[in-house]
Scaffold this motif. Structure first.
Motif, PDB file in Angstrom:
ATOM      1  N   LEU B 159      26.709  67.209 -30.268  1.00 33.01           N
ATOM      2  CA  LEU B 159      26.411  66.336 -31.405  1.00 33.01           C
ATOM      3  C   LEU B 159      26.603  64.869 -31.024  1.00 33.01           C
ATOM      4  O   LEU B 159      25.775  64.014 -31.352  1.00 33.01           O
ATOM      5  CB  LEU B 159      27.317  66.692 -32.586  1.00 33.01           C
ATOM      6  CG  LEU B 159      26.762  67.745 -33.537  1.00 33.01           C
ATOM      7  CD1 LEU B 159      27.770  68.039 -34.628  1.00 33.01           C
ATOM      8  CD2 LEU B 159      25.456  67.260 -34.154  1.00 33.01           C
ATOM      9  N   ILE B 160      27.700  64.598 -30.329  1.00 30.46           N
ATOM     10  CA  ILE B 160      27.964  63.206 -29.934  1.00 30.46           C
ATOM     11  C   ILE B 160      26.892  62.709 -28.982  1.00 30.46           C
ATOM     12  O   ILE B 160      26.405  61.578 -29.094  1.00 30.46           O
ATOM     13  CB  ILE B 160      29.371  63.101 -29.307  1.00 30.46           C
ATOM     14  CG1 ILE B 160      30.428  63.332 -30.380  1.00 30.46           C
ATOM     15  CG2 ILE B 160      29.572  61.743 -28.664  1.00 30.46           C
ATOM     16  CD1 ILE B 160      31.827  63.357 -29.848  1.00 30.46           C
ATOM     17  N   GLU B 161      26.480  63.583 -28.044  1.00 33.81           N
ATOM     18  CA  GLU B 161      25.436  63.184 -27.098  1.00 33.81           C
ATOM     19  C   GLU B 161      24.119  62.914 -27.813  1.00 33.81           C
ATOM     20  O   GLU B 161      23.380  61.987 -27.458  1.00 33.81           O
ATOM     21  CB  GLU B 161      25.242  64.269 -26.034  1.00 33.81           C
ATOM     22  CG  GLU B 161      26.396  64.401 -25.049  1.00 33.81           C
ATOM     23  CD  GLU B 161      26.370  63.307 -23.997  1.00 33.81           C
ATOM     24  OE1 GLU B 161      25.463  62.483 -24.017  1.00 33.81           O
ATOM     25  OE2 GLU B 161      27.295  63.301 -23.154  1.00 33.81           O
ATOM     26  N   MET B 163      23.800  61.871 -30.906  1.00 31.74           N
ATOM     27  CA  MET B 163      23.975  60.567 -31.555  1.00 31.74           C
ATOM     28  C   MET B 163      23.754  59.435 -30.566  1.00 31.74           C
ATOM     29  O   MET B 163      23.101  58.446 -30.855  1.00 31.74           O
ATOM     30  CB  MET B 163      25.409  60.407 -32.072  1.00 31.74           C
ATOM     31  CG  MET B 163      25.775  61.337 -33.135  1.00 31.74           C
ATOM     32  SD  MET B 163      24.925  60.856 -34.591  1.00 31.74           S
ATOM     33  CE  MET B 163      25.355  62.233 -35.533  1.00 31.74           C
ATOM     34  N   SER B 164      24.362  59.623 -29.393  1.00 31.13           N
ATOM     35  CA  SER B 164      24.266  58.596 -28.366  1.00 31.13           C
ATOM     36  C   SER B 164      22.815  58.371 -27.983  1.00 31.13           C
ATOM     37  O   SER B 164      22.362  57.247 -27.793  1.00 31.13           O
ATOM     38  CB  SER B 164      25.100  59.033 -27.166  1.00 31.13           C
ATOM     39  OG  SER B 164      24.889  58.201 -26.089  1.00 31.13           O
ATOM     40  N   PHE B 165      22.055  59.488 -27.917  1.00 33.08           N
ATOM     41  CA  PHE B 165      20.633  59.380 -27.569  1.00 33.08           C
ATOM     42  C   PHE B 165      19.867  58.678 -28.684  1.00 33.08           C
ATOM     43  O   PHE B 165      19.016  57.828 -28.420  1.00 33.08           O
ATOM     44  CB  PHE B 165      20.071  60.786 -27.328  1.00 33.08           C
ATOM     45  CG  PHE B 165      18.644  60.800 -26.887  1.00 33.08           C
ATOM     46  CD1 PHE B 165      18.312  60.452 -25.595  1.00 33.08           C
ATOM     47  CD2 PHE B 165      17.629  61.167 -27.757  1.00 33.08           C
ATOM     48  CE1 PHE B 165      16.994  60.468 -25.162  1.00 33.08           C
ATOM     49  CE2 PHE B 165      16.313  61.177 -27.345  1.00 33.08           C
ATOM     50  CZ  PHE B 165      16.004  60.831 -26.052  1.00 33.08           C
ATOM     51  N   LEU B 166      20.186  59.043 -29.943  1.00 35.97           N
ATOM     52  CA  LEU B 166      19.469  58.457 -31.077  1.00 35.97           C
ATOM     53  C   LEU B 166      19.765  56.971 -31.241  1.00 35.97           C
ATOM     54  O   LEU B 166      18.953  56.226 -31.789  1.00 35.97           O
ATOM     55  CB  LEU B 166      19.838  59.189 -32.372  1.00 35.97           C
ATOM     56  CG  LEU B 166      19.278  60.593 -32.540  1.00 35.97           C
ATOM     57  CD1 LEU B 166      19.744  61.183 -33.847  1.00 35.97           C
ATOM     58  CD2 LEU B 166      17.759  60.587 -32.490  1.00 35.97           C
ATOM     59  N   SER B 167      20.939  56.543 -30.758  1.00 38.29           N
ATOM     60  CA  SER B 167      21.301  55.141 -30.952  1.00 38.29           C
ATOM     61  C   SER B 167      20.661  54.241 -29.903  1.00 38.29           C
ATOM     62  O   SER B 167      20.776  53.025 -29.980  1.00 38.29           O
ATOM     63  CB  SER B 167      22.817  54.988 -30.920  1.00 38.29           C
ATOM     64  OG  SER B 167      23.300  55.211 -29.624  1.00 38.29           O
ATOM     65  N   ILE B 170      18.257  51.462 -31.102  1.00 37.76           N
ATOM     66  CA  ILE B 170      18.946  50.404 -31.843  1.00 37.76           C
ATOM     67  C   ILE B 170      19.548  49.390 -30.887  1.00 37.76           C
ATOM     68  O   ILE B 170      19.273  48.188 -30.966  1.00 37.76           O
ATOM     69  CB  ILE B 170      20.032  51.002 -32.756  1.00 37.76           C
ATOM     70  CG1 ILE B 170      19.371  51.894 -33.797  1.00 37.76           C
ATOM     71  CG2 ILE B 170      20.818  49.898 -33.436  1.00 37.76           C
ATOM     72  CD1 ILE B 170      20.308  52.400 -34.844  1.00 37.76           C
ATOM     73  N   SER B 171      20.368  49.883 -29.934  1.00 36.72           N
ATOM     74  CA  SER B 171      20.992  48.907 -29.039  1.00 36.72           C
ATOM     75  C   SER B 171      19.943  48.251 -28.150  1.00 36.72           C
ATOM     76  O   SER B 171      20.056  47.075 -27.804  1.00 36.72           O
ATOM     77  CB  SER B 171      22.068  49.576 -28.195  1.00 36.72           C
ATOM     78  OG  SER B 171      21.531  50.595 -27.410  1.00 36.72           O
TER      79      SER B 171
END
Lengths: 119, 249
Positions: B159-161, B163-167, B170-171
């Motif tokens: 799940l965290i990975e 999120m990291s991919f989805l963000s 944005i960055s």
């Protein structure tokens, strides 16, 4: 005509000597240049601008994780009607993801990749 | 003192039509994007028109730019990544020219609007997603499953990975837009001090030397940032493309 220049063959020898020197120096320099930019981000320019760039980079990575986490949590709540649990859980997950992003961007953790594990 | 935000205002030049009651207008932002494309394409056509063995000034600029982007892409993704060269080169030159337009006083900085950088970042994001799924199918999601993790905490990590991919977009977009926005506001504020201090009379003009010097220094810094951010955007694109390309052999 008085010839002040050295004869042709010694000039050539000097030139090839210089070229060889240059080649050697390039050979020692090139790997340094290539290895410097593995992370792919801002080249380490001396001075304050690179520090500002780093701060901007890390904070944007961190904030992005939290934003995405809360957005996903809100979406889940909206569609599944589980308010406020989705938002709470995914905000925390987003926080973790943001931290991971920032640490990864600083080059302290291996990047997201599935290259090496399948060997 | 001049409003430091006024320079980012979108102004309507002409109305093209209406779609569902929403006005579709040709704005100053659109005009500058068109100009950037025209400058890039026109410049490259002009530069490659001669095609001499020993390149002239304009041709060298084009060749150096090509080499620069090609090396960057080749180093990040390897030889098979070169099929994305047109994408990366277009992004790099487009952003670079827009940033440089922004450095000319009085001109509009298109990349200081998040909608522009977000669309560019989403373009990269969906290219990575689409090509990764097309090339590796379901296998692509292996990206989210790190190795050597105990099975108990695996769901959490995945799940965290994710999120990291989805963000990423944005960055990716915030970095470019925030740098351009902050830089131009700072520049405007310091330049505004010169006029403000000047209105206090002779002593003010002497004091105004300080912000004037800072403005000059900041302009140089902003030129560097304008180039660096185009470079960072392109290199991040390369790094993300690497995920889509490299098969898990």
């Amino acid at each position: 005509m008085a010839d002040s220049r050295p004869p042709k063959d010694t000039e050539d020898a000097a030139l090839s000597e210089r070229l060889k020197n240059l080649g050697d120096r390039l050979g020692t320099l090139a790997p340094k240049i290539a290895s410097r930019d593995e992370d792919g981000d801002t080249v380490q320019a001396p001075g304050g601008s690179s520090n500002l760039g780093r701060a901007m980079r890390l904070s944007s990575e961190f904030v992005a994780g939290i934003l995405v986490g809360s957005f996903v949590g809100w979406l889940i709540d909206y569609f599944a009607g589980t308010s406020p649990w989705g938002l709470i859980v995914f905000l925390l997950l987003g926080f973790a993801a943001g931290t991971l992003n920032a640490v990864r961007s600083a080059g302290l953790v291996a990047p997201q990749s599935w290259d090496r594990k399948q060997d | 003192m001049a409003d430091p935000i006024a320079q980012f205002q979108i102004k309507k030049i002409a109305t093209l039509g209406h779609i569902g009651g929403v006005e579709i207008a040709f704005t100053n932002s659109a005009a500058f994007m068109l100009a950037a494309v025209a400058v890039t394409v026109g410049g490259l056509v002009l530069a490659t028109a001669g095609r001499s063995m020993v390149p002239g000034r304009v041709q060298s600029v084009a060749e150096v730019t090509y080499e620069f982007v090609a090396d960057m892409l080749r180093q990040a993704t390897g030889e098979e990544g070169m099929k994305f060269f047109p994408l990366v080169f277009s992004l790099f030159s487009f952003i670079l020219v827009l940033n440089m337009f922004g450095m000319i006083p009085g001109l509009f900085t298109v990349t200081s609007h998040m909608i522009i950088t977000a669309v560019l970042a989403l373009l990269v994001f969906f290219t990575v997603l689409g090509y990764g799924l097309y090339k590796h199918g379901f296998h692509f999601f292996g990206l989210f499953v790190p190795s050597g993790i105990p099975i108990v905490i695996m769901p959490l990590i995945v799940l965290i990975e994710v999120m990291s991919f989805l963000s990423r977009p944005i960055s990716h977009s915030v970095r470019l837009f925030a740098n351009m926005l902050a830089g131009h506001i700072t520049l405007k504020v310091f330049a505004g001090f010169v006029g403000l201090l000047g209105s206090f009379g002779a002593l003010g003009w002497i004091a105004a030397v300080l912000p004037l010097g800072l403005t000059v220094a900041l302009t140089a810094l902003e030129l560097l940032v304008a180039f660096l951010q185009a470079y960072v955007f392109a290199i991040l694109t390369c790094i993300y493309l690497k995920d889509a390309l490299h098969p898990g052999h």
